[in-house]
Write a protein that holds these residues in place. Structure first.
Motif, PDB file in Angstrom:
ATOM      1  N   GLY A  10       0.816  -1.206   0.000  1.00  0.00           N
ATOM      2  CA  GLY A  10       0.000   0.000   0.000  1.00  0.00           C
ATOM      3  C   GLY A  10       0.844   1.247   0.000  1.00  0.00           C
ATOM      4  N   LEU A  11       0.180   2.356   0.286  1.00  0.00           N
ATOM      5  CA  LEU A  11       0.831   3.660   0.331  1.00  0.00           C
ATOM      6  C   LEU A  11       1.032   4.068   1.787  1.00  0.00           C
ATOM      7  CD1 LEU A  11       1.749   6.320  -1.036  1.00  0.00           C
ATOM      8  CD2 LEU A  11      -0.657   7.053  -0.953  1.00  0.00           C
ATOM      9  N   VAL A  12       2.243   4.481   2.116  1.00  0.00           N
ATOM     10  CA  VAL A  12       2.562   4.872   3.485  1.00  0.00           C
ATOM     11  C   VAL A  12       3.519   6.053   3.446  1.00  0.00           C
ATOM     12  CG1 VAL A  12       4.493   3.251   3.643  1.00  0.00           C
ATOM     13  CG2 VAL A  12       3.309   3.972   5.729  1.00  0.00           C
ATOM     14  N   GLN A  13       3.468   6.872   4.472  1.00  0.00           N
ATOM     15  CA  GLN A  13       4.389   8.005   4.554  1.00  0.00           C
ATOM     16  C   GLN A  13       5.759   7.549   5.052  1.00  0.00           C
ATOM     17  OE1 GLN A  13       2.451  10.989   6.999  1.00  0.00           O
ATOM     18  NE2 GLN A  13       1.608  11.997   5.196  1.00  0.00           N
ATOM     19  N   ALA A  14       6.760   8.297   4.690  1.00  0.00           N
ATOM     20  CA  ALA A  14       8.110   7.997   5.173  1.00  0.00           C
ATOM     21  C   ALA A  14       8.111   7.951   6.699  1.00  0.00           C
ATOM     22  CB  ALA A  14       9.088   9.050   4.677  1.00  0.00           C
ATOM     23  N   GLY A  15       8.815   6.950   7.232  1.00  0.00           N
ATOM     24  CA  GLY A  15       8.856   6.737   8.669  1.00  0.00           C
ATOM     25  C   GLY A  15       7.794   5.786   9.171  1.00  0.00           C
ATOM     26  N   GLY A  16       6.855   5.454   8.320  1.00  0.00           N
ATOM     27  CA  GLY A  16       5.773   4.558   8.706  1.00  0.00           C
ATOM     28  C   GLY A  16       6.153   3.093   8.588  1.00  0.00           C
ATOM     29  N   SER A  17       5.155   2.241   8.804  1.00  0.00           N
ATOM     30  CA  SER A  17       5.371   0.789   8.808  1.00  0.00           C
ATOM     31  C   SER A  17       4.315   0.087   7.972  1.00  0.00           C
ATOM     32  CB  SER A  17       5.306   0.250  10.240  1.00  0.00           C
ATOM     33  OG  SER A  17       6.316   0.799  11.046  1.00  0.00           O
ATOM     34  N   ARG A  67      15.783  -2.449   9.965  1.00  0.00           N
ATOM     35  CA  ARG A  67      14.461  -1.846   9.737  1.00  0.00           C
ATOM     36  C   ARG A  67      13.400  -2.882   9.407  1.00  0.00           C
ATOM     37  NH1 ARG A  67      13.678   1.464   5.541  1.00  0.00           N
ATOM     38  NH2 ARG A  67      15.290   0.495   4.238  1.00  0.00           N
ATOM     39  N   PHE A  68      13.782  -3.928   8.699  1.00  0.00           N
ATOM     40  CA  PHE A  68      12.837  -4.957   8.274  1.00  0.00           C
ATOM     41  C   PHE A  68      13.089  -6.239   9.066  1.00  0.00           C
ATOM     42  CE2 PHE A  68      12.098  -3.446   3.588  1.00  0.00           C
ATOM     43  CZ  PHE A  68      11.793  -2.181   4.063  1.00  0.00           C
ATOM     44  N   THR A  69      12.012  -7.007   9.274  1.00  0.00           N
ATOM     45  CA  THR A  69      12.115  -8.292   9.958  1.00  0.00           C
ATOM     46  C   THR A  69      11.295  -9.328   9.210  1.00  0.00           C
ATOM     47  OG1 THR A  69      12.337  -7.188  12.111  1.00  0.00           O
ATOM     48  CG2 THR A  69      11.759  -9.531  12.119  1.00  0.00           C
ATOM     49  N   ILE A  70      11.940 -10.429   8.874  1.00  0.00           N
ATOM     50  CA  ILE A  70      11.239 -11.539   8.226  1.00  0.00           C
ATOM     51  C   ILE A  70      10.915 -12.590   9.278  1.00  0.00           C
ATOM     52  CG2 ILE A  70      13.384 -12.740   7.612  1.00  0.00           C
ATOM     53  CD1 ILE A  70      11.983 -13.631   5.004  1.00  0.00           C
ATOM     54  N   SER A  71       9.751 -13.191   9.144  1.00  0.00           N
ATOM     55  CA  SER A  71       9.347 -14.263  10.060  1.00  0.00           C
ATOM     56  C   SER A  71       8.426 -15.207   9.304  1.00  0.00           C
ATOM     57  CB  SER A  71       8.652 -13.698  11.299  1.00  0.00           C
ATOM     58  OG  SER A  71       7.470 -13.005  10.934  1.00  0.00           O
ATOM     59  N   ARG A  72       8.167 -16.361   9.895  1.00  0.00           N
ATOM     60  CA  ARG A  72       7.274 -17.319   9.249  1.00  0.00           C
ATOM     61  C   ARG A  72       6.470 -18.057  10.302  1.00  0.00           C
ATOM     62  NH1 ARG A  72      10.880 -21.083   5.757  1.00  0.00           N
ATOM     63  NH2 ARG A  72       8.888 -22.158   5.353  1.00  0.00           N
ATOM     64  N   ASP A  73       5.304 -18.501   9.880  1.00  0.00           N
ATOM     65  CA  ASP A  73       4.429 -19.328  10.717  1.00  0.00           C
ATOM     66  C   ASP A  73       4.120 -20.572   9.893  1.00  0.00           C
ATOM     67  OD1 ASP A  73       2.405 -20.575  12.122  1.00  0.00           O
ATOM     68  OD2 ASP A  73       1.462 -18.696  12.725  1.00  0.00           O
ATOM     69  N   LYS A  87      11.355   4.285   3.956  1.00  0.00           N
ATOM     70  CA  LYS A  87      11.941   5.416   3.239  1.00  0.00           C
ATOM     71  C   LYS A  87      11.396   5.440   1.809  1.00  0.00           C
ATOM     72  CE  LYS A  87      16.315   4.609   5.687  1.00  0.00           C
ATOM     73  NZ  LYS A  87      17.761   4.331   5.516  1.00  0.00           N
ATOM     74  N   PRO A  88      11.406   6.591   1.177  1.00  0.00           N
ATOM     75  CA  PRO A  88      10.937   6.631  -0.222  1.00  0.00           C
ATOM     76  C   PRO A  88      11.682   5.647  -1.124  1.00  0.00           C
ATOM     77  CG  PRO A  88      11.100   8.851   0.648  1.00  0.00           C
ATOM     78  CD  PRO A  88      11.678   7.939   1.698  1.00  0.00           C
ATOM     79  N   GLU A  89      12.947   5.402  -0.827  1.00  0.00           N
ATOM     80  CA  GLU A  89      13.710   4.460  -1.654  1.00  0.00           C
ATOM     81  C   GLU A  89      13.299   3.006  -1.445  1.00  0.00           C
ATOM     82  OE1 GLU A  89      14.910   6.856   0.361  1.00  0.00           O
ATOM     83  OE2 GLU A  89      16.774   6.215   1.349  1.00  0.00           O
ATOM     84  N   GLY A 115       5.644 -15.352  -6.189  1.00  0.00           N
ATOM     85  CA  GLY A 115       4.317 -14.762  -6.187  1.00  0.00           C
ATOM     86  C   GLY A 115       4.235 -13.671  -7.243  1.00  0.00           C
ATOM     87  N   GLN A 116       3.070 -13.049  -7.337  1.00  0.00           N
ATOM     88  CA  GLN A 116       2.851 -12.026  -8.352  1.00  0.00           C
ATOM     89  C   GLN A 116       3.248 -10.638  -7.881  1.00  0.00           C
ATOM     90  OE1 GLN A 116      -1.250 -12.523  -9.659  1.00  0.00           O
ATOM     91  NE2 GLN A 116      -0.600 -13.963 -11.228  1.00  0.00           N
ATOM     92  N   GLY A 117       3.511 -10.479  -6.607  1.00  0.00           N
ATOM     93  CA  GLY A 117       4.006  -9.216  -6.096  1.00  0.00           C
ATOM     94  C   GLY A 117       2.935  -8.341  -5.489  1.00  0.00           C
ATOM     95  N   THR A 118       3.370  -7.457  -4.605  1.00  0.00           N
ATOM     96  CA  THR A 118       2.490  -6.461  -4.011  1.00  0.00           C
ATOM     97  C   THR A 118       3.253  -5.134  -3.986  1.00  0.00           C
ATOM     98  OG1 THR A 118       1.084  -5.937  -2.101  1.00  0.00           O
ATOM     99  CG2 THR A 118       3.192  -6.998  -1.616  1.00  0.00           C
ATOM    100  N   GLN A 119       2.561  -4.062  -4.339  1.00  0.00           N
ATOM    101  CA  GLN A 119       3.224  -2.762  -4.480  1.00  0.00           C
ATOM    102  C   GLN A 119       3.306  -2.045  -3.132  1.00  0.00           C
ATOM    103  OE1 GLN A 119       4.686  -1.387  -7.184  1.00  0.00           O
ATOM    104  NE2 GLN A 119       5.289   0.393  -5.966  1.00  0.00           N
ATOM    105  N   VAL A 120       4.482  -1.529  -2.854  1.00  0.00           N
ATOM    106  CA  VAL A 120       4.701  -0.680  -1.687  1.00  0.00           C
ATOM    107  C   VAL A 120       5.176   0.674  -2.186  1.00  0.00           C
ATOM    108  CG1 VAL A 120       6.119  -0.293   0.363  1.00  0.00           C
ATOM    109  CG2 VAL A 120       5.232  -2.586  -0.141  1.00  0.00           C
ATOM    110  N   THR A 121       4.466   1.720  -1.778  1.00  0.00           N
ATOM    111  CA  THR A 121       4.839   3.079  -2.162  1.00  0.00           C
ATOM    112  C   THR A 121       5.016   3.919  -0.897  1.00  0.00           C
ATOM    113  OG1 THR A 121       3.582   2.886  -4.221  1.00  0.00           O
ATOM    114  CG2 THR A 121       4.191   5.103  -3.497  1.00  0.00           C
ATOM    115  N   VAL A 122       6.185   4.526  -0.765  1.00  0.00           N
ATOM    116  CA  VAL A 122       6.494   5.337   0.404  1.00  0.00           C
ATOM    117  C   VAL A 122       6.631   6.782  -0.050  1.00  0.00           C
ATOM    118  CG1 VAL A 122       8.031   5.683   2.351  1.00  0.00           C
ATOM    119  CG2 VAL A 122       7.724   3.385   1.404  1.00  0.00           C
ATOM    120  N   SER A 123       5.769   7.624   0.479  1.00  0.00           N
ATOM    121  CA  SER A 123       5.791   9.035   0.101  1.00  0.00           C
ATOM    122  C   SER A 123       6.674   9.829   1.060  1.00  0.00           C
ATOM    123  CB  SER A 123       4.374   9.601   0.104  1.00  0.00           C
ATOM    124  OG  SER A 123       3.829   9.542   1.408  1.00  0.00           O
ATOM    125  N   SER A 124       7.283  10.874   0.515  1.00  0.00           N
ATOM    126  CA  SER A 124       8.186  11.696   1.343  1.00  0.00           C
ATOM    127  C   SER A 124       7.440  12.847   2.016  1.00  0.00           C
ATOM    128  CB  SER A 124       9.310  12.253   0.473  1.00  0.00           C
ATOM    129  OG  SER A 124       8.771  12.990  -0.593  1.00  0.00           O
TER     130      SER A 124
END
Length: 124
Positions: A10-17, A67-73, A87-89, A115-124
């Protein structure tokens, strides 16, 4: 054979999660190494994170460490990617990948299933 379906982008602001999920079909999910990769327009697919069969070992790309953490169930046939301090990058399509024994965790060609992918957009 395994089928992978990502969600949570989804779309999230910089600094978000955000937390991405990847649901896998099949009864042998626990015998697959799982990885997350991302690809921005005009760029090569980049390694983000990977996790061993049991979840006891994890690997991260340099740009997301801390910043990122991978986990599995394994009971839910799902792998997660918790993304903090975005971050925007970090803007990209994020892909889940699976392979029983990838020779190199960080190389896309070493994973058989995607998988087919999911879009992540980080706005500044």
């Amino acid at each position: 054979q395994v089928q992978l379906v990502e969600s949570g982008g989804g779309l999230v602001q910089a600094g978000g999660s955000l937390r991405l999920s990847c649901a896998a079909s099949g009864r042998t999910f626990s015998r697959y190494v799982m990885g997350w990769f991302r690809q921005a327009p005009g760029k090569e697919r980049e390694f983000v994170a990977a996790i061993s069969w049991s979840g006891s070992t994890t690997y991260y790309g340099d740009s997301v460490k801390g910043r990122f953490t991978i986990s599995r169930d394994n009971a839910k046939n799902t792998v997660y990617l918790q993304m903090n301090s975005l971050k925007p990058e970090d803007t990209a399509a994020y892909y889940c990948a699976a392979d029983p024994t990838p020779p190199r965790y960080g190389v896309p060609h070493d994973y058989d299933y995607w998988g087919q992918g999911t879009q992540v957009t980080v706005s500044s």
